[in-house]
Design a protein around this motif. Sequence first.
Motif, mmCIF file in Angstrom:
data_model
loop_
_atom_site.group_PDB
_atom_site.id
_atom_site.type_symbol
_atom_site.label_atom_id
_atom_site.label_comp_id
_atom_site.label_asym_id
_atom_site.label_seq_id
_atom_site.Cartn_x
_atom_site.Cartn_y
_atom_site.Cartn_z
ATOM 1 N N GLY A 71 0.833 -1.194 0.000
ATOM 2 C CA GLY A 71 0.000 0.000 0.000
ATOM 3 C C GLY A 71 0.869 1.245 0.000
ATOM 4 N N TYR A 72 0.353 2.300 -0.599
ATOM 5 C CA TYR A 72 1.116 3.546 -0.634
ATOM 6 C C TYR A 72 0.157 4.730 -0.638
ATOM 7 C CZ TYR A 72 -0.015 3.252 -5.624
ATOM 8 O OH TYR A 72 -0.676 3.131 -6.824
ATOM 9 N N ILE A 103 11.327 -2.009 -8.468
ATOM 10 C CA ILE A 103 12.245 -1.449 -9.465
ATOM 11 C C ILE A 103 11.577 -0.321 -10.253
ATOM 12 C CG2 ILE A 103 13.463 -1.962 -11.620
ATOM 13 C CD1 ILE A 103 14.076 -4.725 -10.485
ATOM 14 N N THR A 104 10.300 -0.494 -10.565
ATOM 15 C CA THR A 104 9.598 0.467 -11.403
ATOM 16 C C THR A 104 9.189 1.727 -10.647
ATOM 17 O OG1 THR A 104 8.711 -1.364 -12.720
ATOM 18 C CG2 THR A 104 7.632 0.776 -12.972
ATOM 19 N N HIS A 105 8.769 1.571 -9.388
ATOM 20 C CA HIS A 105 8.168 2.703 -8.679
ATOM 21 C C HIS A 105 8.837 3.082 -7.351
ATOM 22 C CE1 HIS A 105 4.830 2.824 -11.504
ATOM 23 N NE2 HIS A 105 4.655 1.527 -11.339
ATOM 24 N N PHE A 106 9.654 2.212 -6.777
ATOM 25 C CA PHE A 106 10.223 2.506 -5.456
ATOM 26 C C PHE A 106 11.713 2.196 -5.397
ATOM 27 C CE2 PHE A 106 5.716 2.097 -4.661
ATOM 28 C CZ PHE A 106 5.467 3.128 -3.750
ATOM 29 N N LYS A 110 15.348 7.888 -2.064
ATOM 30 C CA LYS A 110 14.350 8.454 -1.147
ATOM 31 C C LYS A 110 13.268 7.443 -0.764
ATOM 32 C CE LYS A 110 11.533 10.292 -4.964
ATOM 33 N NZ LYS A 110 10.994 11.516 -5.594
ATOM 34 N N HIS A 111 13.139 6.363 -1.508
ATOM 35 C CA HIS A 111 12.067 5.407 -1.265
ATOM 36 C C HIS A 111 12.411 4.438 -0.134
ATOM 37 C CE1 HIS A 111 10.807 6.268 -5.635
ATOM 38 N NE2 HIS A 111 9.920 6.823 -4.823
ATOM 39 N N LEU A 112 11.398 4.090 0.654
ATOM 40 C CA LEU A 112 11.572 3.217 1.810
ATOM 41 C C LEU A 112 10.497 2.131 1.824
ATOM 42 C CD1 LEU A 112 12.051 6.060 4.443
ATOM 43 C CD2 LEU A 112 13.873 4.625 3.522
#
Length: 237
Positions: A71-72, A103-106, A110-112
Amino acid sequence: MISKLNLENILFLDIETVPETEYFSELDHTKQELWEHKSKYQRREDFTAEAFYDRAGIWAEFGKIICISVGYVKMEADVRTFRVSSFSGNEIKILKDFKNLIITHFSQTKHLLCAHNGKEFDFPYIARRMIIHNIELPHKLNLFGKKPWEVPHLDTLELWKFGDYKTYTSLKLLTNVLGIPSPKDDIDGSEVYRVYYKEKELDRIIAYCEKDTIAVAQIFLRLRGDTLLHDNEIMSV
């Protein structure tokens, strides 16, 4: 400070696991011996390795993933939504689809990734199962050589501990004390083996996994002092 993190950069997740086979007798002789040795210190003396086998899903060497829910948060013109979806069924496909999502979105620095007890269970379990299936680890799960502050993982259990290493607080307990609706309104973790193998109701497990993912996000929001998600903000995609 978690209050300074951009919520849109966090992927919340939960996994559900079961023993790799329905019955202990389906394991080859070597694997049975290995399970007997592995489980020896976890089971009571009156439990045989076979009788204890329904717990085997806890260990990545003897279990498999049947669902990963993610979920995001998405902010559009100050309108907040929480989008939740799941990968389920064949484990190799689950792992490859989850890897592709990361790989595509996170994949940026900065992504966790965030889970409850994720550093002890979800993240290493996913990584181990990927290695077992010869799937190259995505950067977010490849921790070899990383310093603690370079690990791109958040853990709501760790955040709740505030440096205390003597205790474990379950997701159900933490949602209760924080005034968050409990996700455990149908089944709990101890029933996943039965629901999957005996009742063959994967959809119930997916719903349970998604509710846990939402609960992880709610706990994180609560720890930040943010407003909890309302039902009309949660979207299944």
